[in-house]
Design a protein around this motif. Structure first.
Motif, PDB file in Angstrom:
ATOM      1  N   PHE A 111      73.476  53.411  34.900  1.00 26.96           N
ATOM      2  CA  PHE A 111      73.972  52.639  33.767  1.00 26.96           C
ATOM      3  C   PHE A 111      75.115  51.710  34.181  1.00 26.96           C
ATOM      4  N   ARG A 112      75.911  52.116  35.149  1.00 26.37           N
ATOM      5  CA  ARG A 112      76.965  51.215  35.631  1.00 26.37           C
ATOM      6  C   ARG A 112      76.365  50.010  36.333  1.00 26.37           C
ATOM      7  N   GLN A 113      75.268  50.206  37.029  1.00 30.62           N
ATOM      8  CA  GLN A 113      74.603  49.102  37.711  1.00 30.62           C
ATOM      9  C   GLN A 113      73.881  48.184  36.735  1.00 30.62           C
ATOM     10  N   HIS A 114      73.394  48.740  35.636  1.00 27.56           N
ATOM     11  CA  HIS A 114      72.596  47.980  34.670  1.00 27.56           C
ATOM     12  C   HIS A 114      73.120  48.252  33.260  1.00 27.56           C
ATOM     13  N   SER A 115      74.343  47.821  32.983  1.00 23.81           N
ATOM     14  CA  SER A 115      74.964  48.167  31.700  1.00 23.81           C
ATOM     15  C   SER A 115      74.234  47.558  30.508  1.00 23.81           C
ATOM     16  N   ALA A 173      86.011  47.276  28.887  1.00 24.22           N
ATOM     17  CA  ALA A 173      87.258  47.006  29.602  1.00 24.22           C
ATOM     18  C   ALA A 173      87.125  45.870  30.603  1.00 24.22           C
ATOM     19  N   GLY A 174      85.889  45.547  30.991  1.00 27.29           N
ATOM     20  CA  GLY A 174      85.679  44.481  31.962  1.00 27.29           C
ATOM     21  C   GLY A 174      85.605  45.017  33.375  1.00 27.29           C
ATOM     22  N   PRO A 175      85.156  44.186  34.321  1.00 24.45           N
ATOM     23  CA  PRO A 175      84.930  44.650  35.696  1.00 24.45           C
ATOM     24  C   PRO A 175      86.172  45.163  36.400  1.00 24.45           C
TER      25      PRO A 175
END
Length: 238
Positions: A111-115, A173-175
């Motif tokens: 999920f972090r890779q493909h939010s 929160a953004g990258p």
């Protein structure tokens, strides 16, 4: 299964008959899904369209429609390609708790890779074999624990919910952001002005360390879910 889902089921589960006549197909469903994933990963799900995917693949939009009838079906293919299948392993390592902990961490990575998949996996929908392999793995990790089928399914859903919540916070929160730190800073400012009205919250914020953050929130939530399952499993064993 309603008729409105027929095409999604066919695309995800097959069969995929090859045309007996006409020109040789220049595309396949996996290539189409990966093209959509590339756009969604870099620009977001809202920017995925049949036109954009066709351009990414170097074909016309009408050519793409020969394979996928619309965006809803395209997104279903993208989700299954991005999420699944669950990484194969020779044999499960550890007991049910260790297996579910590893499962949840693997899903968090996906999920972090493909939010964008957070937006594409809301509500009842047809899931593909890749995505269902994750549910199969979580449910099978609880085999022999004494939990009912419904309880094992509920445990998997609860873990997915935790993964989704942490990913949503990170995305908001953004990258470069830390959602826990950002929230803490906002609350600190509010408590400085109004702390006398919220003494318990003020004390809790004062005792929080600088290292407390997203990873701590992730691990705390995950361990509490697993603790609850351990308690329930212990009750079933009595």
């Amino acid at each position: 299964m309603g008729g409105e889902h027929t095409e999604v089921v066919r695309l995800l589960w097959g069969p995929h008959p090859k045309p007996a006549r006409g020109p040789r197909p220049t595309l396949d469903l996996y290539r189409i899904a990966r093209a959509g994933i590339e756009i969604a990963d870099s620009e977001g799900l809202a920017d995925v369209s049949m036109q954009r995917v066709a351009a990414q693949l170097g074909v016309t939009k009408m050519a793409l429609y020969r394979y996928v009838p619309g965006k809803a079906e395209l997104v279903a293919l993208m989700v299954d390609a991005a999420i699944g299948p669950y990484p194969a392993a020779p044999a499960p390592r550890g007991g049910w708790r260790e297996q579910l902990e590893e499962w949840a961490r693997q899903l968090l990575t996906v999920f972090r890779q493909h939010s964008w998949a957070l937006d594409a996996t809301v509500g009842p929908r047809i899931m593909g074999p890749g995505e269902l392999s994750w549910l199969e793995r979580a449910v099978s990790a609880l085999d022999g624990t004494g939990l009912s089928g419904a309880e094992r399914m509920d445990a998997a859903v609860l873990l997915v919910g935790h993964v989704r919540a942490i990913t949503q916070q990170a995305r908001a929160a953004g990258p470069a952001g830390n959602p826990e730190a950002q929230l803490g800073a906002i609350l600190d400012d509010l408590m400085q002005a109004h702390g006398e009205r919220f003494p318990a919250l003020t004390a809790a914020l004062a005792s929080a360390t600088q290292s407390d953050g997203q990873d701590q929130a992730w691990d705390f939530g995950l361990q509490r879910i697993l603790d609850g399952l351990a308690s329930l499993i212990g009750q079933r064993a009595r």
